[in-house]
Structure formats: C-alpha cells, structure tokens
Write a protein that holds these residues in place. Structure first.
Motif, PDB file in Angstrom:
ATOM      1  N   ASP A   1      -5.210  10.716 -10.623  1.00  0.00           N
ATOM      2  CA  ASP A   1      -6.589  10.732 -11.107  1.00  0.00           C
ATOM      3  C   ASP A   1      -6.630  11.074 -12.597  1.00  0.00           C
ATOM      4  O   ASP A   1      -7.352  11.973 -13.030  1.00  0.00           O
TER       5      ASP A   1
ATOM      6  N   GLN B   1      -6.386  11.647  -3.009  1.00  0.00           N
ATOM      7  CA  GLN B   1      -6.989  12.353  -1.871  1.00  0.00           C
ATOM      8  C   GLN B   1      -5.959  13.214  -1.134  1.00  0.00           C
ATOM      9  O   GLN B   1      -6.325  14.074  -0.332  1.00  0.00           O
TER      10      GLN B   1
ATOM     11  N   THR C   1       0.855  -1.186   0.000  1.00  0.00           N
ATOM     12  CA  THR C   1       0.000   0.000   0.000  1.00  0.00           C
ATOM     13  C   THR C   1       0.892   1.237   0.000  1.00  0.00           C
ATOM     14  O   THR C   1       2.058   1.171   0.402  1.00  0.00           O
TER      15      THR C   1
ATOM     16  N   SER D   1      -4.218   0.557  -8.701  1.00  0.00           N
ATOM     17  CA  SER D   1      -5.491   1.281  -8.743  1.00  0.00           C
ATOM     18  C   SER D   1      -5.859   1.853  -7.373  1.00  0.00           C
ATOM     19  O   SER D   1      -6.232   3.021  -7.252  1.00  0.00           O
ATOM     20  N   SER D   2      -5.742   1.033  -6.332  1.00  0.00           N
ATOM     21  CA  SER D   2      -6.102   1.497  -4.988  1.00  0.00           C
ATOM     22  C   SER D   2      -5.087   2.518  -4.475  1.00  0.00           C
ATOM     23  O   SER D   2      -5.452   3.480  -3.789  1.00  0.00           O
ATOM     24  N   ILE D   3      -3.812   2.335  -4.807  1.00  0.00           N
ATOM     25  CA  ILE D   3      -2.781   3.293  -4.393  1.00  0.00           C
ATOM     26  C   ILE D   3      -3.059   4.656  -5.012  1.00  0.00           C
ATOM     27  O   ILE D   3      -2.997   5.694  -4.343  1.00  0.00           O
ATOM     28  N   ARG D   4      -3.366   4.659  -6.290  1.00  0.00           N
ATOM     29  CA  ARG D   4      -3.637   5.922  -6.980  1.00  0.00           C
ATOM     30  C   ARG D   4      -4.902   6.592  -6.444  1.00  0.00           C
ATOM     31  O   ARG D   4      -4.957   7.821  -6.319  1.00  0.00           O
ATOM     32  N   LYS D   5      -5.897   5.796  -6.138  1.00  0.00           N
ATOM     33  CA  LYS D   5      -7.139   6.350  -5.599  1.00  0.00           C
ATOM     34  C   LYS D   5      -6.891   7.056  -4.269  1.00  0.00           C
ATOM     35  O   LYS D   5      -7.406   8.151  -4.009  1.00  0.00           O
ATOM     36  N   GLU D   6      -6.090   6.430  -3.411  1.00  0.00           N
ATOM     37  CA  GLU D   6      -5.764   7.031  -2.118  1.00  0.00           C
ATOM     38  C   GLU D   6      -4.857   8.246  -2.293  1.00  0.00           C
ATOM     39  O   GLU D   6      -5.012   9.252  -1.593  1.00  0.00           O
TER      40      GLU D   6
ATOM     41  N   GLU E   1      -0.843  -4.821  -9.262  1.00  0.00           N
ATOM     42  CA  GLU E   1      -2.149  -5.254  -8.760  1.00  0.00           C
ATOM     43  C   GLU E   1      -2.740  -4.244  -7.779  1.00  0.00           C
ATOM     44  O   GLU E   1      -3.958  -4.079  -7.703  1.00  0.00           O
ATOM     45  N   GLN E   2      -1.876  -3.560  -7.043  1.00  0.00           N
ATOM     46  CA  GLN E   2      -2.338  -2.591  -6.050  1.00  0.00           C
ATOM     47  C   GLN E   2      -2.386  -1.154  -6.596  1.00  0.00           C
ATOM     48  O   GLN E   2      -2.793  -0.242  -5.887  1.00  0.00           O
TER      49      GLN E   2
END
Length: 332
Positions: free
Chosen positions: A168, A247, A112, A239-244, A236-237
């Motif tokens: 984003d 912010q 993460t 997408s979630s790393i970029r989303k966080e 694999e991670q």
C-alpha cells in the motif's frame, strides 16, 4: 524541389534497411531459441496441476528449509543461485521459477497471489522439502510471501523480507512520486524486443560482472524469451495482488527480519528530481519500518552499502541473517 526528390529517394532505402534489420533480428532470435532449448536445467522438475515447474534444491538439512521467493524479475531462481551455493550444506535451500519463468511451464492458473502461493506449497510438497520453512522474499517476492504465510501459517518457521515491496505504498507517496515509481515495464516494447532479438542484448549483463555471477549472466539472456511474457502478465496483475496483500497485515508471532538497503544513492538512476528522491528515501524508510508491524517478533537489518538488490550487493548479509534466523527458530 531537390530536397523533396532527395527525401523520396532516401525513404525506400531507410525502409529497406529497417526491414533487413528486423528480418536479421527475427532469424537471430529463432536460432538463439533453438540453442537455448538445448541448455540443461540446473535443477529438477515437478508436475503441479498439469504443468511442470522447475526448482533448485540444495543441502541435506532436516529442516527448517530456506525457501527463496524472487522479485518481479525474469531471472527466477537465478537471483538466489550464488547464495544457495555459499550456504552450508547442512541447510536445505530451495529456489524455483514461478510459472512461465525460465524453465517452468506457464500452465493455466491465474497469476494471483493466492494461486502462486498454492503452486509454491504444492511444489515444496512434491520436492520433499522439510518443514517448517524459512521464507526469504525479495521485493515483489516479499509481497507474495504474505499470501503463503496467510494460507499456510503452521508450515512457516520464520520470514525474511529483503527490500520488500510495500503493498500500500500510495499511503506514503505523493501522487507524482507514486506515478513515477509504479509506471512499470513498457509491455509492447518488451514484446517487440523479445520477438526480434533485442531483449537478449538488453538482459546480457543483468548480473554483476564478477566470477560468482558468470553462470547467471550466461543463462539469463539465453532464456529471456521464456520469461518475458510471464513477467508482463505478473505486471498486469500487480495492482490487484498488492491490494489483496495489503489486507494480510499480520504474521502473528512468526519471527520476522526486515532487511533494508542503506545506500541513499540507489534511487539516482530513475529519480532525477532531488526533491522527489529525498521524498522516496524518507517514504521507503517509513514503509520498511511499517513492515516490522507484521509480527510481534521482528527486527530490522540495514545493509549499509546496498542498493535494492542486496542479494547481489551484499549477499553475505543475507547469508548471515539466514544463519541467525535458523538458529533462532531451532532453539526456541
């Protein structure tokens, strides 16, 4: 009928050749890994919560130290190796291999953004790297830098984003272009290539064929098997790393340089449609300018002759910017 008989005869021969090729590749890979285990690391190790992480620290400066964060890249610290050699010895410079990359053990921590920032912070502490830090993040490394700044703002003197990923990017890309540029590496194919020795051939000349990259070009294919799975795990991670990361939208007044490539042909190799290529050039320009909003003290530097890897195409521009940033944060 003759054709059918010919096919029946040829199929076993083709299968035998394929099996022999795979067996040869598998044996070649095992021998290569055995040889690679004997290569001496160029840096040092520190124990970080149960696993060893590799870093390369140079210079004798008392701070702020220059801390390099690598892109989504199996080369790890090698991407900064030549720049660290070129920078003055009165700077302290620090590059490292993220968990599972090159000489760093994978460990058990999740991939993460926050955890990778924590590991880097602990590694800097263990290596006695003088604070505060000037963080230099390339591409995906620019995204990871956000987590470090957010968690340890008082330890950060300045930030340099080198052709940084924009978390984003969906905001600026059409659905067709977004799908094209975010398709990622073919995981199954890379794992297969890694098992049967093909990955070594693919990454044989990852760096330019110039004297200052001779060491990197010798180490990278030898150790690709150590990096491959960790890189795919980061993918694999992603997408979630970029989303966080999206912010985290403010570095407040921490000085920021946004370094952007200026070569408009840099997208030619993977975007063939002229319309999509022009869209990408325009969108990338907007995203890079948007990065300037992260700090109230920011400026953009254009590397006119560079593609995405400014650290290889025009390393002198990064070195000059580091010297300028160092002067800026030490004379405030």
């Amino acid at each position: 009928m003759k054709i059918l008989k010919w096919v029946k005869r040829i199929i076993p021969i083709v299968l035998a050749i394929l099996i022999l090729a795979l067996l040869t590749g598998f044996i070649f890979e095992r021998i290569s890994r055995s040889k690679a285990d004997k290569i001496q690391p160029d840096g040092q190790f520190a124990e970080i919560e149960g696993h060893k992480m590799h870093y390369l620290k140079k210079g004798t400066g008392s701070g702020p130290a220059i801390v390099f964060e690598t892109a989504f890249d199996p080369a790890g610290h090698l991407q900064w190796y030549h720049i660290q050699k070129d920078l003055p010895q009165n700077f302290t410079t620090f590059s490292y291999d993220r968990s599972g990359i090159i000489w760093s053990e994978r460990g058990t921590h999740p991939k993460t953004g926050e955890k990778m920032a924590e590991e880097l912070h602990l590694l800097l502490e263990q290596a006695n790297v003088p604070k505060p830090y000037i963080l230099v993040g390339h591409s995906f490394g620019g995204t990871l830098v956000r987590f470090f700044v957010n968690k340890y703002p008082h330890d950060v003197a300045g930030v340099m984003l080198v052709e940084s990923q924009y978390p984003d990017d969906k905001k600026y890309l059409s659905p067709e272009l977004y799908t094209l540029v975010n398709q990622g590496l073919p995981g199954g194919l890379l794992k297969f290539a890694n098992t049967f020795g093909v990955a070594r051939l693919i990454f044989k000349n990852m760096f330019p064929k110039q004297p200052q990259y001779q060491y990197q070009n010798s180490i990278m294919p030898a150790l690709i098997h150590k990096s491959a799975y960790a890189v795919l795990e980061e993918q694999e991670q992603m997408s979630s790393i970029r989303k966080e990361a999206a912010q985290i939208n403010s570095f407040h007044s921490i000085p920021l340089y946004v370094m952007t490539a200026g070569d408009t042909t840099r997208f030619d190799t993977f975007i063939k449609d002229p319309k999509l290529k022009n869209e990408m050039i325009d969108a990338w320009d907007k995203m890079q300018k948007d990065l300037l909003k992260l700090s109230t003290d920011s400026q953009q530097i254009i590397a006119r002759s560079s593609g995405h890897y400014i650290n290889q195409d025009q390393p002198e521009i990064i070195e000059e910017a580091i010297a300028e940033m160092y002067k800026k944060v030490t004379t405030q």
